[in-house]
Design a protein around this motif. Structure first.
Motif, PDB file in Angstrom:
ATOM      1  N   SER A   1      40.641  90.289  57.603  1.00 43.04           N
ATOM      2  CA  SER A   1      39.885  90.653  58.802  1.00 43.04           C
ATOM      3  C   SER A   1      40.690  90.351  60.061  1.00 43.04           C
ATOM      4  CB  SER A   1      38.556  89.885  58.842  1.00 43.04           C
ATOM      5  OG  SER A   1      37.651  90.385  57.886  1.00 43.04           O
ATOM      6  N   MET A   2      41.423  89.236  60.032  1.00 40.96           N
ATOM      7  CA  MET A   2      42.263  88.888  61.169  1.00 40.96           C
ATOM      8  C   MET A   2      43.387  89.917  61.321  1.00 40.96           C
ATOM      9  SD  MET A   2      43.829  85.150  62.114  1.00 40.96           S
ATOM     10  CE  MET A   2      45.061  85.088  60.833  1.00 40.96           C
ATOM     11  N   GLY A   3      43.945  90.363  60.182  1.00 39.19           N
ATOM     12  CA  GLY A   3      44.999  91.375  60.221  1.00 39.19           C
ATOM     13  C   GLY A   3      44.529  92.691  60.807  1.00 39.19           C
ATOM     14  N   THR A   4      43.303  93.113  60.451  1.00 37.15           N
ATOM     15  CA  THR A   4      42.775  94.362  61.022  1.00 37.15           C
ATOM     16  C   THR A   4      42.570  94.219  62.529  1.00 37.15           C
ATOM     17  OG1 THR A   4      40.489  93.696  60.514  1.00 37.15           O
ATOM     18  CG2 THR A   4      41.615  95.058  58.887  1.00 37.15           C
ATOM     19  N   SER A   5      42.214  93.019  62.968  1.00 38.41           N
ATOM     20  CA  SER A   5      42.007  92.795  64.399  1.00 38.41           C
ATOM     21  C   SER A   5      43.316  92.859  65.176  1.00 38.41           C
ATOM     22  CB  SER A   5      41.332  91.430  64.622  1.00 38.41           C
ATOM     23  OG  SER A   5      40.036  91.399  64.059  1.00 38.41           O
ATOM     24  N   PHE A   6      44.383  92.346  64.561  1.00 37.59           N
ATOM     25  CA  PHE A   6      45.684  92.415  65.224  1.00 37.59           C
ATOM     26  C   PHE A   6      46.203  93.850  65.272  1.00 37.59           C
ATOM     27  CE2 PHE A   6      46.325  87.746  64.685  1.00 37.59           C
ATOM     28  CZ  PHE A   6      46.728  87.484  65.978  1.00 37.59           C
TER      29      PHE A   6
ATOM     30  N   CYS B   1      30.724  81.318  58.411  1.00 44.23           N
ATOM     31  CA  CYS B   1      30.526  81.498  59.861  1.00 44.23           C
ATOM     32  C   CYS B   1      31.555  82.475  60.425  1.00 44.23           C
ATOM     33  CB  CYS B   1      30.631  80.159  60.577  1.00 44.23           C
ATOM     34  SG  CYS B   1      29.282  79.012  60.218  1.00 44.23           S
ATOM     35  N   CYS B   2      32.781  82.401  59.920  1.00 45.54           N
ATOM     36  CA  CYS B   2      33.827  83.323  60.368  1.00 45.54           C
ATOM     37  C   CYS B   2      33.463  84.762  60.043  1.00 45.54           C
ATOM     38  CB  CYS B   2      35.161  82.979  59.701  1.00 45.54           C
ATOM     39  SG  CYS B   2      35.928  81.472  60.314  1.00 45.54           S
ATOM     40  N   SER B   3      32.895  84.978  58.850  1.00 51.25           N
ATOM     41  CA  SER B   3      32.524  86.344  58.460  1.00 51.25           C
ATOM     42  C   SER B   3      31.459  86.904  59.404  1.00 51.25           C
ATOM     43  CB  SER B   3      32.020  86.364  57.013  1.00 51.25           C
ATOM     44  OG  SER B   3      30.759  85.728  56.899  1.00 51.25           O
ATOM     45  N   VAL B   4      30.514  86.055  59.808  1.00 53.69           N
ATOM     46  CA  VAL B   4      29.463  86.486  60.745  1.00 53.69           C
ATOM     47  C   VAL B   4      30.076  86.842  62.098  1.00 53.69           C
ATOM     48  CG1 VAL B   4      27.384  85.772  61.975  1.00 53.69           C
ATOM     49  CG2 VAL B   4      27.686  85.133  59.574  1.00 53.69           C
ATOM     50  N   LEU B   5      31.017  86.025  62.559  1.00 46.01           N
ATOM     51  CA  LEU B   5      31.668  86.298  63.845  1.00 46.01           C
ATOM     52  C   LEU B   5      32.495  87.580  63.787  1.00 46.01           C
ATOM     53  CD1 LEU B   5      32.813  82.688  64.828  1.00 46.01           C
ATOM     54  CD2 LEU B   5      31.050  84.060  65.966  1.00 46.01           C
ATOM     55  N   PHE B   6      33.237  87.779  62.687  1.00 43.54           N
ATOM     56  CA  PHE B   6      34.016  89.011  62.535  1.00 43.54           C
ATOM     57  C   PHE B   6      33.098  90.234  62.552  1.00 43.54           C
ATOM     58  CE2 PHE B   6      37.695  86.647  60.457  1.00 43.54           C
ATOM     59  CZ  PHE B   6      38.610  86.992  61.447  1.00 43.54           C
ATOM     60  N   LEU B   7      31.994  90.140  61.818  1.00 40.85           N
ATOM     61  CA  LEU B   7      31.055  91.264  61.754  1.00 40.85           C
ATOM     62  C   LEU B   7      30.471  91.562  63.141  1.00 40.85           C
ATOM     63  CD1 LEU B   7      29.636  93.288  59.910  1.00 40.85           C
ATOM     64  CD2 LEU B   7      27.871  91.570  59.472  1.00 40.85           C
ATOM     65  N   THR B   8      30.088  90.510  63.845  1.00 38.60           N
ATOM     66  CA  THR B   8      29.563  90.687  65.210  1.00 38.60           C
ATOM     67  C   THR B   8      30.602  91.328  66.118  1.00 38.60           C
ATOM     68  OG1 THR B   8      28.179  88.707  64.923  1.00 38.60           O
ATOM     69  CG2 THR B   8      28.545  89.477  67.178  1.00 38.60           C
TER      70      THR B   8
ATOM     71  N   VAL C   1      41.634 108.237  61.897  1.00 40.14           N
ATOM     72  CA  VAL C   1      40.173 108.320  61.990  1.00 40.14           C
ATOM     73  C   VAL C   1      39.766 108.031  63.435  1.00 40.14           C
ATOM     74  CG1 VAL C   1      39.817 107.634  59.578  1.00 40.14           C
ATOM     75  CG2 VAL C   1      39.840 105.879  61.378  1.00 40.14           C
ATOM     76  N   SER C   2      38.507 108.241  63.722  1.00 39.17           N
ATOM     77  CA  SER C   2      38.028 107.999  65.079  1.00 39.17           C
ATOM     78  C   SER C   2      37.986 106.497  65.375  1.00 39.17           C
ATOM     79  CB  SER C   2      36.632 108.595  65.265  1.00 39.17           C
ATOM     80  OG  SER C   2      35.674 107.861  64.507  1.00 39.17           O
ATOM     81  N   PHE C   3      37.912 106.184  66.645  1.00 39.24           N
ATOM     82  CA  PHE C   3      37.829 104.802  67.114  1.00 39.24           C
ATOM     83  C   PHE C   3      36.654 104.080  66.465  1.00 39.24           C
ATOM     84  CE2 PHE C   3      36.262 101.673  70.192  1.00 39.24           C
ATOM     85  CZ  PHE C   3      37.418 100.977  70.525  1.00 39.24           C
ATOM     86  N   GLN C   4      35.487 104.721  66.448  1.00 35.62           N
ATOM     87  CA  GLN C   4      34.284 104.098  65.887  1.00 35.62           C
ATOM     88  C   GLN C   4      34.372 103.981  64.371  1.00 35.62           C
ATOM     89  OE1 GLN C   4      34.217 106.419  68.322  1.00 35.62           O
ATOM     90  NE2 GLN C   4      33.418 105.139  69.995  1.00 35.62           N
ATOM     91  N   ALA C   5      34.929 104.993  63.705  1.00 37.74           N
ATOM     92  CA  ALA C   5      35.032 104.956  62.244  1.00 37.74           C
ATOM     93  C   ALA C   5      35.923 103.803  61.787  1.00 37.74           C
ATOM     94  CB  ALA C   5      35.575 106.288  61.724  1.00 37.74           C
ATOM     95  N   TYR C   6      37.018 103.591  62.507  1.00 33.17           N
ATOM     96  CA  TYR C   6      37.911 102.488  62.148  1.00 33.17           C
ATOM     97  C   TYR C   6      37.203 101.142  62.310  1.00 33.17           C
ATOM     98  CZ  TYR C   6      41.766  99.180  62.427  1.00 33.17           C
ATOM     99  OH  TYR C   6      42.582  98.103  62.220  1.00 33.17           O
ATOM    100  N   SER C   7      36.450 100.986  63.374  1.00 39.26           N
ATOM    101  CA  SER C   7      35.725  99.732  63.597  1.00 39.26           C
ATOM    102  C   SER C   7      34.695  99.486  62.499  1.00 39.26           C
ATOM    103  CB  SER C   7      35.037  99.759  64.972  1.00 39.26           C
ATOM    104  OG  SER C   7      35.973  99.929  66.006  1.00 39.26           O
ATOM    105  N   ILE C   8      34.040 100.541  62.040  1.00 40.46           N
ATOM    106  CA  ILE C   8      33.049 100.408  60.960  1.00 40.46           C
ATOM    107  C   ILE C   8      33.725  99.983  59.655  1.00 40.46           C
ATOM    108  CG2 ILE C   8      31.432 101.701  59.508  1.00 40.46           C
ATOM    109  CD1 ILE C   8      30.751 103.351  62.047  1.00 40.46           C
ATOM    110  N   ILE C   9      34.895 100.556  59.370  1.00 38.96           N
ATOM    111  CA  ILE C   9      35.643 100.162  58.169  1.00 38.96           C
ATOM    112  C   ILE C   9      35.974  98.671  58.213  1.00 38.96           C
ATOM    113  CG2 ILE C   9      37.857 100.433  56.965  1.00 38.96           C
ATOM    114  CD1 ILE C   9      37.759 103.411  57.838  1.00 38.96           C
ATOM    115  N   CYS C  10      36.415  98.196  59.364  1.00 37.27           N
ATOM    116  CA  CYS C  10      36.746  96.778  59.519  1.00 37.27           C
ATOM    117  C   CYS C  10      35.490  95.907  59.395  1.00 37.27           C
ATOM    118  CB  CYS C  10      37.399  96.542  60.880  1.00 37.27           C
ATOM    119  SG  CYS C  10      39.001  97.354  61.066  1.00 37.27           S
ATOM    120  N   ALA C  11      34.364  96.408  59.874  1.00 33.51           N
ATOM    121  CA  ALA C  11      33.110  95.664  59.749  1.00 33.51           C
ATOM    122  C   ALA C  11      32.703  95.518  58.286  1.00 33.51           C
ATOM    123  CB  ALA C  11      32.000  96.365  60.536  1.00 33.51           C
TER     124      ALA C  11
ATOM    125  N   ALA D   1      34.568  92.655  56.748  1.00 35.88           N
ATOM    126  CA  ALA D   1      33.961  91.382  57.158  1.00 35.88           C
ATOM    127  C   ALA D   1      32.681  91.119  56.377  1.00 35.88           C
ATOM    128  CB  ALA D   1      33.674  91.399  58.658  1.00 35.88           C
ATOM    129  N   LEU D   2      31.910  92.163  56.103  1.00 31.46           N
ATOM    130  CA  LEU D   2      30.664  92.007  55.344  1.00 31.46           C
ATOM    131  C   LEU D   2      30.944  91.596  53.900  1.00 31.46           C
ATOM    132  CD1 LEU D   2      27.578  92.321  55.289  1.00 31.46           C
ATOM    133  CD2 LEU D   2      27.935  94.739  54.684  1.00 31.46           C
TER     134      LEU D   2
END
Length: 463
Positions: free
Chosen positions: A27-32, A91-98, A168-178, A181-182
């Motif tokens: 999850s940290m890697g996807t954020s970077f 707790c980290c997973s909840v923060l990543f998802l948020t 993919v679209s900006f939103q689609a990529y964010s959903i994949i990362c979410a 985290a889930l």
């Protein structure tokens, strides 16, 4: 520290627990890597959040994730002894998802930055305690291999960003990362708690159950009373010998272990890994390569995943020192070549059309070599060099310092690029790799297959 020295069978629970806990690193890697495909979109006239960002605003969006990691590292360090690794992971997973939910629905710079900072809190907590957890559950004979898994999962996260984000679209990529985290949040509930933490909480029966799970192999689930007794003795020693800042500053083995990790982490980060990963598509776009930046960044991502998994198999066979020297040397040569190309192209204005393959090739060689050892070495050392009584405080210092380094690396990339050009950046990164060769060859102790007590004796040695 680990004392789980049992049969040579595959300890599948140790592997599974490490992989699941390391989903936080993914999850940290996807954020970077999110910055690489997203920054060009956010700075375009067709920005997906409805607001076109300036390059300065974009650099803050890229760097606010590691900025959030700084308080995240501190919070994880001070709460570890109270709630334990497993609860912090959840707790980290909840923060990543948020974080990803906020990024997905962002319609302003403020909301986007808020989401990124919340993700940074989780990333900082991960970097502070993940290696401690792995070190406490891993057998000596597979400790180096398992210590590489968090970095490997982080590289998988980077690959997802570089391989999927541009297509993919900006939103689609964010959903994949979410979704990642889930999955992390659900699966982490089933991993065993560290037996060290449970013994510290006077939960001996729970510690015994956790230990029995961890030493289970595909053929046996025998108890290991000797390991439990050694954990008990270690905790008793730690309780009687409270670790203090004074000890860290005065006693050689504590001071040396922390300095070793801090120096190698500094050299590793200034070799350019985080900065290049965050701006890889921008770098490739400027290279005039015949390959599109999207395809080239995908190749770059695949190579780093292959390299880091190769490292997991080589590190306990070849040793930390030889592998790190080869890794640093190869990365330095690739970065020097990259710098020479941009110097000839941007400063001397020489026609480089016949060499347009060089930036992609050099960048891929760089990622292959740096992922082989240099990028993961600090995290391996965290799990090996810190004695059990110093682990929590030193991990807190390491996590906070790492977060500051990451923020600095990503934030200064764009200003240095605009002021001095790509060639200067790449030569700075190559100088750091060369210094890493010297440091590893001269000062770093070899820890391959050595017990923690023997490692501490080496660090305490006046030589």
């Amino acid at each position: 520290m680990t004392v789980l020295q049992c049969a040579n069978d595959i300890k599948y629970v140790q592997y599974l627990s490490t992989i699941i806990a390391s989903l936080g690193a993914a999850s940290m890697g996807t954020s970077f890597s999110w910055s690489s495909p997203s920054i060009p979109m956010l700075t375009s006239s067709d920005s997906p959040i409805g607001v076109q960002l300036t390059h300065e605003q974009a650099s803050w969006v890229a760097s606010c994730f590691p900025l959030g990691m700084i308080p995240g590292s501190i919070l994880a360090g001070v709460s570890l002894s109270k709630i334990g690794h497993k609860n912090i992971f959840f707790c980290c997973s909840v923060l990543f998802l948020t974080s990803w939910i906020l990024v997905t629905v962002s319609n302003s710079l403020t909301l986007l930055v808020t989401g990124r900072i919340i993700g940074g809190l989780a990333g900082g907590a991960q970097i502070s305690i993940l290696q401690l957890y792995v070190g406490e559950i891993a057998d000596k004979n597979i400790r180096g291999k398992l210590a590489v898994f968090p970095t490997a999962n982080a590289q998988v996260g980077l690959l997802i960003g570089l391989g999927i984000g541009p297509f993919v679209s900006f939103q689609a990529y964010s959903i994949i990362c979410a979704v990642i985290a889930l999955v992390y949040g659900v699966t982490v509930l089933f991993i065993p708690q560290s037996p060290y933490f449970l013994m510290k909480k006077d939960k001996e029966q729970d510690a015994q159950k956790s230990l029995q799970m961890l030493i289970a192999t595909l053929r046996t689930k025998n108890k290991n009373e000797a390991s439990l007794q050694e954990i008990r003795s270690t905790i008793e020693y730690q309780t009687k010998n409270k670790f203090t800042i004074k000890k860290l500053l005065v006693e050689r083995r504590y001071r040396n272990s922390l300095l070793m990790v801090i120096v190698i982490k500094t050299l590793s980060d200034f070799s350019g890994g985080y900065a290049i990963n965050s701006y890889v598509q921008t770098v490739l776009d400027e290279s005039n390569s015949s390959l599109s930046p999207e395809v080239a960044s995908l190749i770059y991502g695949v190579i780093q995943v292959v390299s880091i998994f190769s490292s997991a198999f080589l590190i306990d066979k070849v040793g930390r020192k030889p592998l790190s020297i080869v890794s640093s040397g190869g990365a330095a040569l690739a970065l020097i070549s990259e710098g020479v190309y941009f110097y000839l192209k941007d400063v001397k204005h020489i026609d480089t059309n016949d060499f347009n393959f060089l930036p992609v090739l050099a960048l891929c060689i760089y990622r292959l070599m740096v992922s082989l050892s240099l990028s993961s070495l600090p995290y391996v050392l965290v799990s090996e060099l810190f004695s059990v009584d110093a682990k929590e405080m030193c991990a807190l210092i390491f996590g906070t310092y790492s977060s500051i380094l990451m923020f600095t690396n990503i934030k200064i990339f764009n200003p240095i690029l605009e002021a001095a050009g790509f060639h200067t950046l790449f030569w700075i990164f190559s100088a750091s790799c060369i210094l890493a060769i010297v440091f590893v060859a001269v000062l770093l102790p070899e820890t391959k297959g050595i017990s923690f007590n023997a490692i501490q004796d080496k660090l305490d040695s006046k030589k």
